[in-house]
Design an enzyme around this catalytic site. Structure first.
Site, short mmCIF file in Angstrom:
data_model
loop_
_atom_site.label_atom_id
_atom_site.label_comp_id
_atom_site.label_asym_id
_atom_site.label_seq_id
_atom_site.Cartn_x
_atom_site.Cartn_y
_atom_site.Cartn_z
N SER A 12 0.85 -1.20 0.00
CA SER A 12 0.00 0.00 0.00
C SER A 12 0.89 1.25 0.00
CB SER A 12 -0.91 0.02 1.23
OG SER A 12 -0.15 0.28 2.40
N LYS A 80 0.78 -0.54 15.46
CA LYS A 80 -0.55 -0.88 16.01
C LYS A 80 -1.13 -2.13 15.35
CE LYS A 80 -3.30 2.35 13.19
NZ LYS A 80 -4.12 1.44 12.43
N ASP A 81 -0.61 -2.52 14.18
CA ASP A 81 -1.09 -3.73 13.49
C ASP A 81 -0.40 -5.00 13.97
OD1 ASP A 81 -2.73 -2.15 11.88
OD2 ASP A 81 -1.25 -2.01 10.27
N THR A 123 -15.84 3.14 10.05
CA THR A 123 -14.54 2.71 10.58
C THR A 123 -14.52 1.19 10.65
OG1 THR A 123 -13.02 2.75 12.46
CG2 THR A 123 -15.35 2.97 12.99
N SER A 125 -12.56 -0.25 12.87
CA SER A 125 -11.95 -0.47 14.19
C SER A 125 -13.00 -0.58 15.28
CB SER A 125 -10.99 0.70 14.49
OG SER A 125 -10.78 0.85 15.87
N ARG A 127 -12.37 -0.32 18.40
CA ARG A 127 -12.03 0.73 19.38
C ARG A 127 -12.65 2.07 18.99
NH1 ARG A 127 -8.61 4.75 18.89
NH2 ARG A 127 -7.87 3.89 16.91
N ARG A 128 -12.49 2.44 17.71
CA ARG A 128 -13.06 3.71 17.24
C ARG A 128 -14.58 3.67 17.29
NH1 ARG A 128 -8.76 3.86 12.27
NH2 ARG A 128 -7.10 5.02 13.34
N LYS A 129 -15.14 2.54 16.86
CA LYS A 129 -16.61 2.40 16.86
C LYS A 129 -17.18 2.57 18.27
CE LYS A 129 -20.29 -0.91 15.74
NZ LYS A 129 -20.60 -2.26 15.19
N ARG A 145 -13.19 -0.94 5.31
CA ARG A 145 -11.94 -1.69 5.20
C ARG A 145 -11.13 -1.22 4.03
NH1 ARG A 145 -11.38 -6.65 6.22
NH2 ARG A 145 -9.24 -6.07 5.73
N ASN A 147 -6.94 -0.16 2.40
CA ASN A 147 -5.86 0.77 2.74
C ASN A 147 -6.41 2.19 2.78
OD1 ASN A 147 -5.73 1.91 0.06
ND2 ASN A 147 -4.56 0.11 -0.59
N THR A 150 -8.09 3.53 -0.42
CA THR A 150 -9.36 2.84 -0.68
C THR A 150 -10.45 3.37 0.23
OG1 THR A 150 -8.14 0.84 -1.27
CG2 THR A 150 -10.48 0.57 -0.79
N ARG A 151 -10.12 3.58 1.51
CA ARG A 151 -11.12 4.06 2.48
C ARG A 151 -11.57 5.48 2.16
NH1 ARG A 151 -8.50 3.61 7.89
NH2 ARG A 151 -6.59 2.92 6.88
N CYS A 236 -8.02 -11.96 22.64
CA CYS A 236 -9.36 -11.58 22.17
C CYS A 236 -9.31 -10.16 21.61
CB CYS A 236 -10.32 -11.65 23.35
SG CYS A 236 -11.79 -10.67 23.18
#
Length: 308
Positions: A12, A80-81, A123, A125, A127-129, A145, A147, A150-151, A236
């Site tokens: 990407s 973070k990934d 989003t 994520s 966490r963001r949601k 979803r 890169n 794309t988003r 998890c």
């Protein structure tokens, strides 16, 4: 120098920017390098949310395999990934100086934030949601979803009011809109804004080269955040945010755990002298777990297993 270091990266635009940054730093130090772009499963499977794919390290797994097979010598990741447990045989060597860690909202007019009108935010994520729904319970959050490029295109093509991105990612590839709203109330993902470089544990040449790129404060801050994540998660996927910041030899840490729907929020803030920061992430996570976090994590596990 005696070896050309093969730098593995996703293909990407953002991943290539990150890998090129590492390449330039190594070449400035006198090392010979070459870039090896590799397509990841996370980039190819765009029709399912990340957390439904059931793979830890979906954006890093392909590079890990290439590294262990010797097709590449080092791999560059958005930290973070990267799963908190690295595959056997692979070691973290360098965390580059961290960029800004904020999330931002890219929008088509931010007036809706001040009104009670319905809105749809995108989003991929959890966490963001969760944090968005906690603040704006009347809004709808849809999955997004792909890169960064794309988003951004999907946001233009759909009738959503906005989408959430990491500020650092958009800044790095010069796509940050001037009117983007900085979400300074949203606790970022552990290690957001940081780049990490990994190598095979027995590759002394690459390790010695990469150690020269390591930023100690960025390494410490991200390790505290990832320790918080690892202690809470237990394998998890959950809505977890963490941020460690430095000021006058003091570490200021903030960590949050949300329910998937954003209704429940457990938070902790602690400041300790930098020399006492070892184990801070784990201590904060255990405190969250003891105050209802263990029950909430079990609920999240149950909901996730029902999804799968």
């Amino acid at each position: 120098m005696s070896k050309i270091i093969k730098i593995g990266t996703r293909d990407s635009e953002l991943a290539l920017w990150q890998a090129t940054t590492v390449q330039e730093k190594l070449e400035t130090l006198g090392y010979d390098t070459t870039l090896v772009p590799i397509k990841s499963t996370g980039d190819e499977v765009l029709d399912k949310p990340l957390y439904e794919l059931g793979i830890t390290g979906i954006f890093t797994k392909t590079l890990d395999i290439a590294l262990l097979k010797g097709q590449i010598d080092i791999a560059v990741h958005s930290m973070k990934d990267v799963p908190t447990q690295l595959p056997k045989g692979i070691v973290q060597v360098a965390v580059l100086e961290r960029a800004i860690s904020h999330d931002i909202l890219v929008h088509k007019g931010a007036g809706f934030l001040e009104s009670n009108s319905p809105a749809t935010i995108a989003t991929g994520s959890l966490r963001r949601k969760a944090q968005w729904l906690h603040k704006y319970p009347s809004h709808k959050v849809v999955d997004l979803r792909g890169n960064v490029n794309t988003r951004l295109i999907k946001l233009i093509e759909n009738d959503w009011q906005g989408a959430i991105f990491a500020q650092a990612g958009l800044e790095r590839i010069k796509l940050l809109p001037k009117d983007a709203v900085v979400l300074d109330w949203m606790v970022p993902a552990p290690a957001q804004g940081a780049m990490v470089v990994v190598a095979q544990k027995d590759d002394a040449f690459s390790i010695k080269a990469l150690q020269k790129l390591n930023d100690p404060n960025s390494e410490l801050g991200t390790s505290i955040e990832r320790e918080f994540l690892r202690t809470l998660e237990g394998g998890c996927t959950a809505p977890i945010g963490a941020l460690a910041q430095f000021e006058d030899q003091t570490v200021h840490f903030e960590g949050v755990l949300f329910s998937l729907d954003g209704k429940q929020r457990l938070a902790i803030q602690k400041s300790v002298p930098q020399k006492e920061a070892k184990g801070l992430g784990e201590k904060c996570a255990k405190e969250i777990l003891s105050k209802g976090g263990d029950k909430l994590m079990q609920e999240i596990r149950n909901e996730n297993s029902a999804l799968h």
